[in-house]
Design an enzyme around this catalytic site. Structure first.
Site, PDB file in Angstrom:
ATOM      1  N   TYR A 133      11.173 -39.525 -10.181  1.00  0.00           N
ATOM      2  CA  TYR A 133      11.038 -38.276 -10.947  1.00  0.00           C
ATOM      3  C   TYR A 133       9.662 -37.617 -10.827  1.00  0.00           C
ATOM      4  O   TYR A 133       9.509 -36.438 -11.119  1.00  0.00           O
ATOM      5  CB  TYR A 133      11.291 -38.507 -12.438  1.00  0.00           C
ATOM      6  CG  TYR A 133      12.680 -38.936 -12.843  1.00  0.00           C
ATOM      7  CD1 TYR A 133      13.770 -38.826 -11.992  1.00  0.00           C
ATOM      8  CD2 TYR A 133      12.902 -39.446 -14.121  1.00  0.00           C
ATOM      9  CE1 TYR A 133      15.032 -39.233 -12.387  1.00  0.00           C
ATOM     10  CE2 TYR A 133      14.167 -39.849 -14.522  1.00  0.00           C
ATOM     11  CZ  TYR A 133      15.224 -39.752 -13.654  1.00  0.00           C
ATOM     12  OH  TYR A 133      16.460 -40.149 -14.070  1.00  0.00           O
TER      13      TYR A 133
HETATM   14  N1  LIG Z   1      21.460 -41.509 -12.753  1.00  0.00           N
HETATM   15  C1  LIG Z   1      20.458 -41.506 -13.594  1.00  0.00           C
HETATM   16  O1  LIG Z   1      19.815 -42.522 -13.790  1.00  0.00           O
HETATM   17  C2  LIG Z   1      20.089 -40.272 -14.342  1.00  0.00           C
HETATM   18  C3  LIG Z   1      20.620 -39.027 -13.982  1.00  0.00           C
HETATM   19  C4  LIG Z   1      20.272 -37.912 -14.751  1.00  0.00           C
HETATM   20  C5  LIG Z   1      19.416 -38.052 -15.835  1.00  0.00           C
HETATM   21  N2  LIG Z   1      18.894 -39.277 -16.150  1.00  0.00           N
HETATM   22  C6  LIG Z   1      17.988 -39.466 -17.321  1.00  0.00           C
HETATM   23  O2  LIG Z   1      18.660 -38.962 -18.451  1.00  0.00           O
HETATM   24  C7  LIG Z   1      17.877 -37.933 -19.075  1.00  0.00           C
HETATM   25  C8  LIG Z   1      18.805 -36.868 -19.597  1.00  0.00           C
HETATM   26  O3  LIG Z   1      19.292 -36.130 -18.472  1.00  0.00           O
HETATM   27  P1  LIG Z   1      20.280 -34.911 -18.569  1.00  0.00           P
HETATM   28  O4  LIG Z   1      20.836 -34.697 -17.194  1.00  0.00           O
HETATM   29  O5  LIG Z   1      21.190 -35.153 -19.707  1.00  0.00           O
HETATM   30  O6  LIG Z   1      19.373 -33.668 -18.870  1.00  0.00           O
HETATM   31  P2  LIG Z   1      18.097 -33.528 -19.768  1.00  0.00           P
HETATM   32  O7  LIG Z   1      16.921 -34.143 -19.058  1.00  0.00           O
HETATM   33  O8  LIG Z   1      18.398 -34.036 -21.137  1.00  0.00           O
HETATM   34  O9  LIG Z   1      17.877 -31.965 -19.795  1.00  0.00           O
HETATM   35  C9  LIG Z   1      18.379 -31.237 -20.857  1.00  0.00           C
HETATM   36  C10 LIG Z   1      18.243 -29.759 -20.620  1.00  0.00           C
HETATM   37  O10 LIG Z   1      18.463 -29.168 -21.886  1.00  0.00           O
HETATM   38  C11 LIG Z   1      17.382 -28.336 -22.244  1.00  0.00           C
HETATM   39  N3  LIG Z   1      17.143 -28.572 -23.667  1.00  0.00           N
HETATM   40  C12 LIG Z   1      16.706 -29.709 -24.265  1.00  0.00           C
HETATM   41  N4  LIG Z   1      16.637 -29.524 -25.598  1.00  0.00           N
HETATM   42  C13 LIG Z   1      17.047 -28.271 -25.842  1.00  0.00           C
HETATM   43  C14 LIG Z   1      17.191 -27.502 -27.014  1.00  0.00           C
HETATM   44  N5  LIG Z   1      16.896 -27.979 -28.227  1.00  0.00           N
HETATM   45  N6  LIG Z   1      17.660 -26.234 -26.902  1.00  0.00           N
HETATM   46  C15 LIG Z   1      17.955 -25.723 -25.687  1.00  0.00           C
HETATM   47  N7  LIG Z   1      17.819 -26.394 -24.535  1.00  0.00           N
HETATM   48  C16 LIG Z   1      17.375 -27.665 -24.608  1.00  0.00           C
HETATM   49  C17 LIG Z   1      16.222 -28.691 -21.366  1.00  0.00           C
HETATM   50  O11 LIG Z   1      15.534 -27.521 -20.991  1.00  0.00           O
HETATM   51  P3  LIG Z   1      14.095 -27.152 -21.618  1.00  0.00           P
HETATM   52  O12 LIG Z   1      13.092 -27.766 -20.705  1.00  0.00           O
HETATM   53  O13 LIG Z   1      14.086 -25.668 -21.617  1.00  0.00           O
HETATM   54  O14 LIG Z   1      14.061 -27.729 -23.008  1.00  0.00           O
HETATM   55  C18 LIG Z   1      16.894 -29.324 -20.131  1.00  0.00           C
HETATM   56  O15 LIG Z   1      17.084 -28.346 -19.134  1.00  0.00           O
HETATM   57  C19 LIG Z   1      16.953 -37.437 -17.961  1.00  0.00           C
HETATM   58  O16 LIG Z   1      15.823 -36.784 -18.473  1.00  0.00           O
HETATM   59  C20 LIG Z   1      16.671 -38.711 -17.226  1.00  0.00           C
HETATM   60  O17 LIG Z   1      15.644 -39.419 -17.917  1.00  0.00           O
HETATM   61  C21 LIG Z   1      19.235 -40.387 -15.429  1.00  0.00           C
END
Ligand SMILES: NC(=O)c1ccc[n+]([C@@H]2O[C@H](COP(=O)([O-])OP(=O)(O)OC[C@H]3O[C@@H](n4cnc5c(N)ncnc54)[C@H](OP(=O)(O)O)[C@@H]3O)[C@@H](O)[C@H]2O)c1
Length: 311
Positions: free
Chosen positions: A58
């Protein structure tokens, strides 16, 4: 912030974890500078979040290292990931110790709480278990890694084929998997056995459909109805999730998504990533709300009970 226990690891973790990957990568992908990314981590910790999830791929481990420098190490639970394949070529076993040393150096610590095998596709599972995990075991014995986890490729494996296989083995302390308002399949196929075996769980993609537009959700509902995967009488309106926002329920869909995950049996930590410190604080507040109303939960389950193929 509320805390829970991460399965058999016994680690006390916040119910909301800060995801340092995803679409924002702490703002790396959204134009934030390094200072702002470090500030997101600090503000999340100030809001009570003690679980930080990152990965060697990352580019955010260094921001975490800067944000936690000077804090008592035991206050934070660090989760990071070893890349297992690049362009279809599996990582050789001898790469594991050097990778972990580099993670430790970027994080500024001498141990990792949970080291995951990252984004393991079904066809890669046996190699990871039989060739890479024994290397991690040696690092565990050396005190550099406390617990071993595995994460799925939710985009390509939305019905959890790999993790259902992993449930048959005893080497995994923690799973990281996709789960959200639309794809609730893990509640049927992963969480019951994970609870039984004491595997700790982290969920990702929690906000995915909550953040899409009402039009995109309406289009999804039309497709699901056409595929006989959604009961048209339960869908009811253009936005199939719109009913969750009401005075006795959630104030917005992001809140609905967080409270849905937080209270799903089998979910320990809901991960949410952001490059915006105010979002980290808002999410920490929203996840503290009560479970969604029982009638909303029943309608959600009825709507999406046949969905397991959408990330
Ligand atoms: N295979 C894997 O191991 C894998 C794959 C994917 C993800 N992950 C992990 O899981 C975590 C979660 O991933 P995810 O794919 O679910 O996405 P995420 O990282 O949780 O991203 C969430 C998105 O929502 C937005 N957001 C967050 N809070 C918000 C709010 N209160 N209001 C409006 N928008 C909001 C963020 O944008 P803003 O920046 O504008 O807030 C971001 O674009 C990642 O960060 C990573 O650590 C692991």
């Amino acid at each position: 912030m509320q805390y829970t226990i991460l399965g058999r690891t016994g680690l006390k973790v916040s119910v909301l974890g800060l995801g340092c990957g995803g679409p924002s990568r702490l703002g790396r992908k959204t134009g934030r500078n390094e200072e702002e990314s470090v500030a997101v981590v600090r503000r999340a910790i100030d809001a009570g979040i003690n679980f930080l999830d990152t990965a060697e791929s990352y580019g955010t481990e260094g921001f975490i290292g800067k944000a936690i420098a000077g804090l008592p190490r035991e206050r934070i639970v660090l989760s990071t990931k070893k890349t297992v394949s690049r362009k279809g070529v599996m990582a050789p076993p001898e790469e594991v110790p050097a990778s972990v040393e580099a993670c430790l150096s970027r994080l500024g610590t001498d141990y990792i709480d949970v080291l995951h095998m990252h984004n393991v596709r079904p066809g890669e599972y046996e190699y990871v278990r039989d060739v890479l995990v024994p290397q991690v075991r040696k690092l565990q014995q050396a005190g550099k890694v406390r617990f071993i986890g595995i994460t799925e490729d939710f985009d390509g494996d939305s019905s959890h084929t790999m993790l259902r296989r992993a449930l048959g083995d005893d080497c995994w302390d923690v799973f990281l998997l996709g789960y959200n308002l639309v794809n609730q399949s893990a509640a049927r196929t992963v969480f019951p056995d994970a609870i039984r075996k004491g595997v700790g769980t982290l969920v990702m993609y929690a906000l995915r459909w909550a953040r899409r537009t009402a039009e995109a959700r309406g289009e999804l509902a039309r497709q699901l109805i056409a595929q006989s995967r959604m009961d048209p009488s339960a869908a009811g309106q253009d936005d199939p999730l719109g009913f969750l926002v009401h005075p006795g329920g959630a104030s917005c869909l992001v809140e609905a998504a967080l409270r849905f995950c937080r209270y799903s049996p089998g979910v320990n930590v809901t991960l949410s990533g952001t490059g915006d410190a105010s979002h980290a604080e808002a999410n920490a507040r929203m996840i503290e709300g009560p479970p969604l109303p029982a009638e909303d939960m029943a309608r959600l389950e009825r709507l999406f009970e046949k969905v397991d193929h959408i990330p």
